[in-house]
Each structure stands twice: as C-alpha cells, then as structure tokens.
Enzyme design. Sequence first.
Site, PDB file in Angstrom:
ATOM      1  N   ASP A  28       0.826  -1.201   0.000  1.00  0.00           N
ATOM      2  CA  ASP A  28       0.000   0.000   0.000  1.00  0.00           C
ATOM      3  C   ASP A  28       0.867   1.261   0.000  1.00  0.00           C
ATOM      4  O   ASP A  28       1.967   1.270   0.567  1.00  0.00           O
ATOM      5  CB  ASP A  28      -0.897  -0.016   1.241  1.00  0.00           C
ATOM      6  CG  ASP A  28      -2.048   0.961   1.135  1.00  0.00           C
ATOM      7  OD1 ASP A  28      -2.351   1.419   0.011  1.00  0.00           O
ATOM      8  OD2 ASP A  28      -2.649   1.274   2.179  1.00  0.00           O
ATOM      9  N   ASN A  76     -10.462  -3.319  -6.748  1.00  0.00           N
ATOM     10  CA  ASN A  76      -9.672  -2.348  -7.510  1.00  0.00           C
ATOM     11  C   ASN A  76     -10.264  -2.027  -8.876  1.00  0.00           C
ATOM     12  O   ASN A  76      -9.906  -1.016  -9.492  1.00  0.00           O
ATOM     13  CB  ASN A  76      -8.237  -2.847  -7.690  1.00  0.00           C
ATOM     14  CG  ASN A  76      -7.414  -2.780  -6.416  1.00  0.00           C
ATOM     15  OD1 ASN A  76      -6.442  -3.508  -6.257  1.00  0.00           O
ATOM     16  ND2 ASN A  76      -7.800  -1.912  -5.481  1.00  0.00           N
ATOM     17  N   TRP A  77     -11.198  -2.864  -9.352  1.00  0.00           N
ATOM     18  CA  TRP A  77     -11.839  -2.580 -10.634  1.00  0.00           C
ATOM     19  C   TRP A  77     -12.623  -1.273 -10.599  1.00  0.00           C
ATOM     20  O   TRP A  77     -12.915  -0.680 -11.643  1.00  0.00           O
ATOM     21  CB  TRP A  77     -12.779  -3.716 -11.035  1.00  0.00           C
ATOM     22  CG  TRP A  77     -12.097  -5.016 -11.333  1.00  0.00           C
ATOM     23  CD1 TRP A  77     -12.114  -6.145 -10.577  1.00  0.00           C
ATOM     24  CD2 TRP A  77     -11.296  -5.332 -12.490  1.00  0.00           C
ATOM     25  NE1 TRP A  77     -11.378  -7.142 -11.170  1.00  0.00           N
ATOM     26  CE2 TRP A  77     -10.868  -6.678 -12.351  1.00  0.00           C
ATOM     27  CE3 TRP A  77     -10.904  -4.617 -13.617  1.00  0.00           C
ATOM     28  CZ2 TRP A  77     -10.069  -7.315 -13.299  1.00  0.00           C
ATOM     29  CZ3 TRP A  77     -10.104  -5.247 -14.568  1.00  0.00           C
ATOM     30  CH2 TRP A  77      -9.698  -6.575 -14.406  1.00  0.00           C
ATOM     31  N   ARG A  79     -11.618   1.547  -9.563  1.00  0.00           N
ATOM     32  CA  ARG A  79     -10.759   2.708  -9.759  1.00  0.00           C
ATOM     33  C   ARG A  79     -10.944   3.274 -11.171  1.00  0.00           C
ATOM     34  O   ARG A  79     -11.510   2.608 -12.038  1.00  0.00           O
ATOM     35  CB  ARG A  79      -9.297   2.319  -9.525  1.00  0.00           C
ATOM     36  CG  ARG A  79      -9.000   1.928  -8.088  1.00  0.00           C
ATOM     37  CD  ARG A  79      -7.518   1.732  -7.858  1.00  0.00           C
ATOM     38  NE  ARG A  79      -7.229   1.398  -6.471  1.00  0.00           N
ATOM     39  CZ  ARG A  79      -6.006   1.305  -5.958  1.00  0.00           C
ATOM     40  NH1 ARG A  79      -4.948   1.518  -6.735  1.00  0.00           N
ATOM     41  NH2 ARG A  79      -5.832   0.998  -4.683  1.00  0.00           N
ATOM     42  N   ARG A 199       1.598  -4.891   6.280  1.00  0.00           N
ATOM     43  CA  ARG A 199       0.930  -3.857   5.489  1.00  0.00           C
ATOM     44  C   ARG A 199       1.750  -2.576   5.581  1.00  0.00           C
ATOM     45  O   ARG A 199       2.106  -2.130   6.672  1.00  0.00           O
ATOM     46  CB  ARG A 199      -0.487  -3.585   5.959  1.00  0.00           C
ATOM     47  CG  ARG A 199      -1.138  -2.492   5.092  1.00  0.00           C
ATOM     48  CD  ARG A 199      -2.620  -2.369   5.257  1.00  0.00           C
ATOM     49  NE  ARG A 199      -3.142  -1.471   4.218  1.00  0.00           N
ATOM     50  CZ  ARG A 199      -4.353  -1.522   3.721  1.00  0.00           C
ATOM     51  NH1 ARG A 199      -5.199  -2.440   4.149  1.00  0.00           N
ATOM     52  NH2 ARG A 199      -4.751  -0.665   2.797  1.00  0.00           N
TER      53      ARG A 199
END
Length: 257
Positions: A28, A76-77, A79, A199
């Site tokens: 990230d 994420n699609w 975006r 993360r």
Amino acid sequence: MALFKTKESIVIDDAQLKIPQHIAIIMDGNGRWAKKRMMPRAAGHKAGMNTVKRISSSASELGVKVLTLYAFSTENWSRPSDEVNFLMQLPINFFNDFVPDLIKNNIRVAITGNIEALPNATRNAVLQAVEQTAGGTGMILNFAMNYGGQVEIVNATKVIAEAVEKGQINIADINSTTFATALQTAHLGDLAAPDLMIRTSGELRLSNFLPYQAAYSELYFTDVLWPDYSADDLLLAVQSYTKRDRRFGGLKDESEK
C-alpha cells in the site's frame, strides 16, 4: 555469520532470526508516494513494481518459502479506467523484465485469484511467467491478482455444497482441511496460511486479504510507503516476528494457566 543493520541501528544476528515460512504483504502507498512528489499515480505504481523486484529477492535470500503479494483486488476494478488499464499493463512489463532473474534465483511464480477475468494480454503474461518459472524449487512468489477474500470464501462454500449435493462427500465429513482445499490458496498446500502479514503505508486493516488463511498470522504494520520499502524494512518485520510467541490459542507451558 552475517549481521544485518536496520534503519533503527539494531544489529541482528541472522542465526537468531526466526524466518517466517510464508510472508504476505499488502503493498500500500503507491498513490501517496506519487502525490508527495507531485507525480501521477501511475508513477507510484511503477516505482512499486521495482520494490516488488527488490523485496522478492530479499525474501528469497532470507529463506522465505512463500511470498504472497496483494497485487490487485476484486475491489480495484472500481478505480478510474486509466489507472486500471495501467495496472493491467504492469504485470506484462514486470514479467518481461524480471522472469530471467526469477529463473536465475530459482524462484517460482504462482497465482491466487480469478485470473480468467483479466485482460487477455495480462492473463497470458501471467500464465507464461508461471510456465517459465515452473522448474524453480526455491521460493514461491505468489501474486494475489483479482483476489477478494470474501468472494473466495463464498465460492469455496459453493464448491463444497455442490460436492455434497452430488454425493461426493457427506456434510459430516466437512472440516478445516476440506475447506482449505476449496480455497484459491490450495495450491500452496501446508504453506497456505501466512506466518507473517505485513501492510505498508500506515493503514491498519487487512482489506479483504486472505481473511481465512490469516486467522493466526502475526500482523505487522509500518508507515513506510511501498515504493520506499527496503530490505532493511523487511528485516525489521522479521525481527518483530522473531520476538513473538505464537501459541495458536494454547498455552506454552503449565505456568501460564
């Protein structure tokens, strides 16, 4: 006997390190890294790709058996289309450039997620990398692509329900092993559950990443943005893991009761 010096000037004897067999990383901070430099988000993703190369090599050198990287989630699609298109091009560029090094370092590429929904060029690049590195007997570099943990669990439930409906198994026979074999990480066998989940960028959530598999993972959060993440940062995470006492809900000895 090698010594590693971290950014915090802590000297670690590698003989004392407890190396996680499986490390999973939520990569990230690419967008924030680019924003801080007044650059487009694509520049952050490109820089993050170089970090993947760096950390993959470092993890392999440490003796990690599986490194799972959250490359693209089912969410994420949503975006902007230009960013999604750029992200779909990244694996093509990455594998074209990095596969020779992966082969040289005996690293095998694997995939977790529904890659059938990826654009043809992206899917073909991924499958070709898997095929080209299939002979690797060292670390498994496992990319989670078009992956979502909740969808994975729902789909696994459907697979098991269908097997029951067809009379292939009985309800009484369903257990944790049955469920694990229906998950998208089944190809990792006994190494499917991450020992350590990292993360970057300071966010304190798992974002639908391996929710079933990470039930007993040690969690490590760092403020470092992914494009800046280094081998020293990875060593800090492994050092933290080394100091932890993993009891999986049990007690270490009678004195702890």
